[in-house]
Design an enzyme around this catalytic site. Structure first.
Site, mmCIF file in Angstrom:
data_model
loop_
_atom_site.group_PDB
_atom_site.id
_atom_site.type_symbol
_atom_site.label_atom_id
_atom_site.label_comp_id
_atom_site.label_asym_id
_atom_site.label_seq_id
_atom_site.Cartn_x
_atom_site.Cartn_y
_atom_site.Cartn_z
ATOM 1 N N ALA A 202 -19.478 46.091 70.211
ATOM 2 C CA ALA A 202 -19.619 44.684 69.805
ATOM 3 C C ALA A 202 -20.683 44.609 68.717
ATOM 4 O O ALA A 202 -21.803 45.085 68.916
ATOM 5 C CB ALA A 202 -20.015 43.806 70.985
ATOM 6 N N HIS A 203 -20.301 44.039 67.569
ATOM 7 C CA HIS A 203 -21.264 43.973 66.472
ATOM 8 C C HIS A 203 -21.177 42.676 65.681
ATOM 9 O O HIS A 203 -22.050 42.399 64.863
ATOM 10 C CB HIS A 203 -21.030 45.136 65.506
ATOM 11 N N ARG A 204 -20.153 41.863 65.902
ATOM 12 C CA ARG A 204 -19.972 40.670 65.063
ATOM 13 C C ARG A 204 -21.021 39.619 65.410
ATOM 14 O O ARG A 204 -21.346 39.401 66.581
ATOM 15 C CB ARG A 204 -18.563 40.106 65.235
ATOM 16 N N ARG A 237 -27.829 46.039 65.102
ATOM 17 C CA ARG A 237 -28.023 44.605 65.282
ATOM 18 C C ARG A 237 -27.766 44.203 66.732
ATOM 19 O O ARG A 237 -28.474 43.366 67.294
ATOM 20 C CB ARG A 237 -27.091 43.821 64.350
ATOM 21 N N ASP A 277 -14.994 43.956 69.496
ATOM 22 C CA ASP A 277 -14.755 42.863 68.545
ATOM 23 C C ASP A 277 -14.481 43.427 67.152
ATOM 24 O O ASP A 277 -14.429 42.692 66.176
ATOM 25 C CB ASP A 277 -15.922 41.865 68.512
#
Length: 358
Positions: A202-204, A237, A277
């Site tokens: 998950a990075h969005r 992030r 994602d």
């Protein structure tokens, strides 16, 4: 023929590798890395593992707000274009590097070719949606991975220069899956059993920058981890966002540093289930025949959903858990994304279409 290829982010390195292999015997390629992804785990490791030639230019732009990052890229890409005077600028996907490269080129009247053209999530809250749509409308050659992408462009009035090439990610997967089997020991390193773990990425920003969504995803992962191991290679992030929540993973949930491309292929291929994602990983899971739960409310890869191998669960705790326990696709995934020769088609088009006549 002189072609300047622009990359900047992890998925673009993967897409560029097969195209570069096909391109270099036929033309002079100049490779420009914007530096959008810049640490070793998100950048250099991909050049090492995929045997991509070292970039001729690394702009070192780094992270930052979208406007500032894109603006810095525009300024520096323009300088390179004025120096190199390429016949084509080749851009990939939907990042700020993609848009900056396309805009810098069209301002100098240099033809643009877009790999992975025509994708649409129809979610204008996503920066990627603006990047891909604006790039498509600026491009002279549009290389579409699927018929759906061709149809999306036609609905927007874009029909000139559109070509259905297949997906270069299939080329990359075919080429690299065998290497991953030979070289990756990631399952042993993470103490995972073949086919009996869940892989998560998950990075969005919609997920990482929203504490409510991120907590819901983590809570669902905690419950899944009570039933089988969960491994979560976390984008920098994402890791920072998790740390800001003062979150500590429970037993069975491993949050680890980003892994190399061959390792992530091995993890995907041998997982029982993927939660992500990422657009590219939805497609890779499909090609490997691994069920996928997409942590978004929409996808640009609608074919994976229509074929019954992908479910959109968003950040809904209950939907994630229910799908993780019940989702069992039936039959083999239909062949939708090409035959592994997309890069050859792209290079043939680039080398045989005269830019001024596009």
């Amino acid at each position: 023929m002189r072609i300047l290829s622009i990359v900047g982010a992890r998925p673009q390195f993967i897409k560029a590798a097969p195209v570069s292999r096909a391109l270099r015997p036929a033309a002079h390629e100049v490779l420009l890395h914007t530096g959008q992804h810049y640490d070793y785990g998100m950048s250099a490791v991909f050049f090492d593992e995929l045997h991509i030639p070292e970039p001729d230019y690394n702009l070192g732009v780094g992270s930052g707000p979208h406007g500032r990052q894109t603006g810095q890229m525009l300024i520096r890409i323009e300088e390179v274009l004025l120096q190199e005077q390429p016949d084509w600028v080749l851009v990939y996907g939907d990042t700020n590097s993609t848009l900056a490269g396309a805009l810098a080129a069209v301002k100098l009247h240099i033809p643009v070719a877009h790999v992975e053209a025509g994708l649409r999530s129809f979610n204008r809250a996503m920066p990627e949606e603006h990047n891909r749509a604006l790039t498509d409308h600026a491009a002279d050659l549009l290389f579409c991975p699927t018929q759906t992408a061709v149809d999306n462009l036609a609905r927007e009035g874009v029909v000139a220069g559109v070509h259905l090439t297949g997906d270069v990610m299939v080329d990359a997967l075919f080429y690299n899956a065998a290497l991953a089997e030979e070289r990756s020991d990631v399952l042993a390193r993470l103490n995972l059993t073949l086919g009996d773990y869940v892989l998560v990425t998950a990075h969005r920003p919609r997920n990482t920058d929203d504490p409510v969504r991120l907590r819901a995803i983590l809570a669902a992962l905690e419950e899944i981890a009570r039933e089988r191991p969960v491994v979560f290679p976390a984008h920098p992030r994402t890791r920072h966002a998790i740390e800001m929540l003062d979150y500590r993973p429970g037993p069975g949930l491993q949050i680890v540093e980003p892994v190399g491309y061959l390792d992530i292929l091995a993890l995907q291929k041998n997982a029982r289930l993927l939660l992500t994602d990422s657009g590219g990983m939805q497609k890779e899971a499909y090609l490997f025949g691994v069920p996928c739960l997409t942590l978004r409310e929409e996808t640009e890869w609608v074919e994976t959903v229509e074929a019954g191998w992908n479910i959109l669960v968003g950040a809904d705790h209950d939907a994630i858990l229910r799908a993780a326990r019940e989702f069992r696709p039936q039959g083999a995934p239909p062949l939708l994304f090409g035959d592994g020769h997309a890069a050859e088609r792209i290079v043939n088009l680039l080398c045989h279409i005269v830019p001024d006549g596009v």
